[in-house]
Design a protein around this motif. Sequence first.
Motif, PDB file in Angstrom:
ATOM      1  N   LEU A  52       0.809  -1.215   0.000  1.00 18.73           N
ATOM      2  CA  LEU A  52       0.000   0.000   0.000  1.00 18.73           C
ATOM      3  C   LEU A  52       0.844   1.267   0.000  1.00 18.73           C
ATOM      4  O   LEU A  52       0.336   2.347  -0.308  1.00 18.73           O
ATOM      5  N   ALA A  53       2.129   1.151   0.354  1.00 19.69           N
ATOM      6  CA  ALA A  53       3.010   2.328   0.338  1.00 19.69           C
ATOM      7  C   ALA A  53       3.153   2.890  -1.066  1.00 19.69           C
ATOM      8  O   ALA A  53       3.482   4.064  -1.240  1.00 19.69           O
ATOM      9  N   ARG A  54       2.903   2.045  -2.077  1.00 18.72           N
ATOM     10  CA  ARG A  54       3.004   2.502  -3.461  1.00 18.72           C
ATOM     11  C   ARG A  54       1.729   3.202  -3.935  1.00 18.72           C
ATOM     12  O   ARG A  54       1.709   3.792  -5.019  1.00 18.72           O
ATOM     13  N   VAL A  55       0.667   3.102  -3.157  1.00 16.76           N
ATOM     14  CA  VAL A  55      -0.604   3.718  -3.525  1.00 16.76           C
ATOM     15  C   VAL A  55      -0.629   5.153  -2.999  1.00 16.76           C
ATOM     16  O   VAL A  55      -0.246   5.395  -1.848  1.00 16.76           O
ATOM     17  N   PRO A  56      -1.048   6.133  -3.811  1.00 16.00           N
ATOM     18  CA  PRO A  56      -1.144   7.516  -3.310  1.00 16.00           C
ATOM     19  C   PRO A  56      -1.992   7.578  -2.044  1.00 16.00           C
ATOM     20  O   PRO A  56      -3.088   7.008  -1.982  1.00 16.00           O
ATOM     21  N   ARG A  57      -1.497   8.283  -1.057  1.00 16.08           N
ATOM     22  CA  ARG A  57      -2.173   8.315   0.239  1.00 16.08           C
ATOM     23  C   ARG A  57      -3.566   8.944   0.177  1.00 16.08           C
ATOM     24  O   ARG A  57      -4.480   8.478   0.859  1.00 16.08           O
ATOM     25  N   PRO A  58      -3.793  10.004  -0.615  1.00 20.27           N
ATOM     26  CA  PRO A  58      -5.172  10.489  -0.738  1.00 20.27           C
ATOM     27  C   PRO A  58      -6.118   9.418  -1.266  1.00 20.27           C
ATOM     28  O   PRO A  58      -7.268   9.329  -0.836  1.00 20.27           O
ATOM     29  N   LEU A  59      -5.634   8.579  -2.182  1.00 18.61           N
ATOM     30  CA  LEU A  59      -6.479   7.506  -2.709  1.00 18.61           C
ATOM     31  C   LEU A  59      -6.816   6.498  -1.615  1.00 18.61           C
ATOM     32  O   LEU A  59      -7.957   6.032  -1.513  1.00 18.61           O
ATOM     33  N   LEU A  60      -5.832   6.169  -0.771  1.00 13.99           N
ATOM     34  CA  LEU A  60      -6.100   5.265   0.345  1.00 13.99           C
ATOM     35  C   LEU A  60      -7.138   5.864   1.294  1.00 13.99           C
ATOM     36  O   LEU A  60      -8.024   5.157   1.790  1.00 13.99           O
ATOM     37  N   SER A  61      -7.012   7.154   1.553  1.00 13.19           N
ATOM     38  CA  SER A  61      -7.980   7.815   2.427  1.00 13.19           C
ATOM     39  C   SER A  61      -9.373   7.756   1.827  1.00 13.19           C
ATOM     40  O   SER A  61     -10.370   7.524   2.525  1.00 13.19           O
ATOM     41  N   PHE A  62      -9.473   7.972   0.496  1.00 16.33           N
ATOM     42  CA  PHE A  62     -10.762   7.878  -0.178  1.00 16.33           C
ATOM     43  C   PHE A  62     -11.342   6.474  -0.060  1.00 16.33           C
ATOM     44  O   PHE A  62     -12.542   6.291   0.155  1.00 16.33           O
ATOM     45  N   VAL A  63     -10.482   5.460  -0.234  1.00 16.97           N
ATOM     46  CA  VAL A  63     -10.947   4.072  -0.151  1.00 16.97           C
ATOM     47  C   VAL A  63     -11.479   3.778   1.252  1.00 16.97           C
ATOM     48  O   VAL A  63     -12.544   3.163   1.404  1.00 16.97           O
ATOM     49  N   CYS A  64     -10.743   4.208   2.270  1.00 19.17           N
ATOM     50  CA  CYS A  64     -11.186   3.971   3.646  1.00 19.17           C
ATOM     51  C   CYS A  64     -12.538   4.634   3.906  1.00 19.17           C
ATOM     52  O   CYS A  64     -13.464   4.011   4.436  1.00 19.17           O
TER      53      CYS A  64
END
Length: 430
Positions: free
Chosen positions: A23-35
């Motif tokens: 997940l470190a390779r995934v943009p953090r804003p995208l991770l926040s959106f997914v959550c």
Amino acid sequence: MSNAANIAVPAMTSRSGWLGNTLARVPRPLLSFVCQGLVSGVSFLSSLAVLHWAGRDDYSAYVLFINAYVLLSSIQNALLLSPLVTLSGRMSVAAREHAVSWGVRLGVVLALLGGLVLMAYWHWQAPHSMPQWLWAGVPVGFGLLLFRDLRRAIWLLLGDLVSLLRLDIVYFLLSTLILLLAYHYRGMSLGLAIVAVALPALWALLKRPRFAANTRTPEFEQLDKAFRAELWACARWALPGVGVTWLFSNGYWFYLDAVQGKAAVALLAATRLFYTPIGLMIQGWAGYYRPVFARMEQAGQQKEKWVLVWRQVVWAAFIVASFAAVLAAVSLWVPAILPHFIDPQMWLLSVALWAVYFIIQWGRTVVATALLADPTGYRVVFQAGLAGCVLFYALFIPLAAFTHQPLYCPLALIVAEAAIALWLWKKRHV
């Protein structure tokens, strides 16, 4: 999204293992959106389930339950969670832990008060339509949801999106399982919908976030008088702002229920329901960028902050416009997605109106979030929200009382949101 969002973001912990490295390779804003999407997706799916598998009255009551929870969650955020983000960089680990215990007690009080008030309202409106167990079920449901929100806010504050993602995935899967079981046994109702969204929040009890030591000498070693003064400096504007925001964004459901009845609530809620993905994107965006703007503010990066704001506004307009175009196209190709009581022409008109509304709302949220990175911004945001709320109700109250056209609501909201956005942008350097 802009790379500027990555400024001073804490690295993912090594304890996250393979999942963290991936997940470190995934943009953090995208991770926040997914959550946020997983959490808000539960609300969306449960609302769809009640809309299609339960009665109209159950659906309108569930709309009121969700909007009452939004008010309670916003109060919790204003009194503690949002100021905690602003002040956490100046607090010791012990002070942060103590603040979390404050949040637990605050959630219990809010859940009891909110649950009993909502049940009293339902009992007044329809004395014999609500199961008696909901007198206990609604406050407990509110309490579980508020505790989940507290845990999620801490993970976001820590920047540990891996742990947050795990929490949200399990919550989403458990809630979806309950909804599917209700569909299989043809037992969907208001009570089961509340169980589906609240009971899986028990998962948040199983893992406790841990604060790392502050790299700088903390200003607040404990929650003393000086800390409470700083906390109140933020909360005293955020708290009345919550009331204004809720009245502006959610309070009209209760007014419609009182003056036009459950049919109007069901119709208007159903048209807006399909924009839930946009709403959760806005929440996910704000959850991620609130600490980002706070760190930029502390680093004195004012110019960079407002450049980032403008870029986010452009992104927001593009995302909402694209979503609206897809939604309109799908509704023409697959008309079965629409509830049977919605006229196709009214549906297309509502798609356009809600698109304009959410473009402006997301832009306004971007500017407001940037302003809240500094304690003085709380006053500006509150004043703008108050003015917009007054304008909205000045337009909407007579329209709702003397007509039966619910689409006047998004029209009034558009006018008020535009006024707020212009006010905030004008005051951005105050």
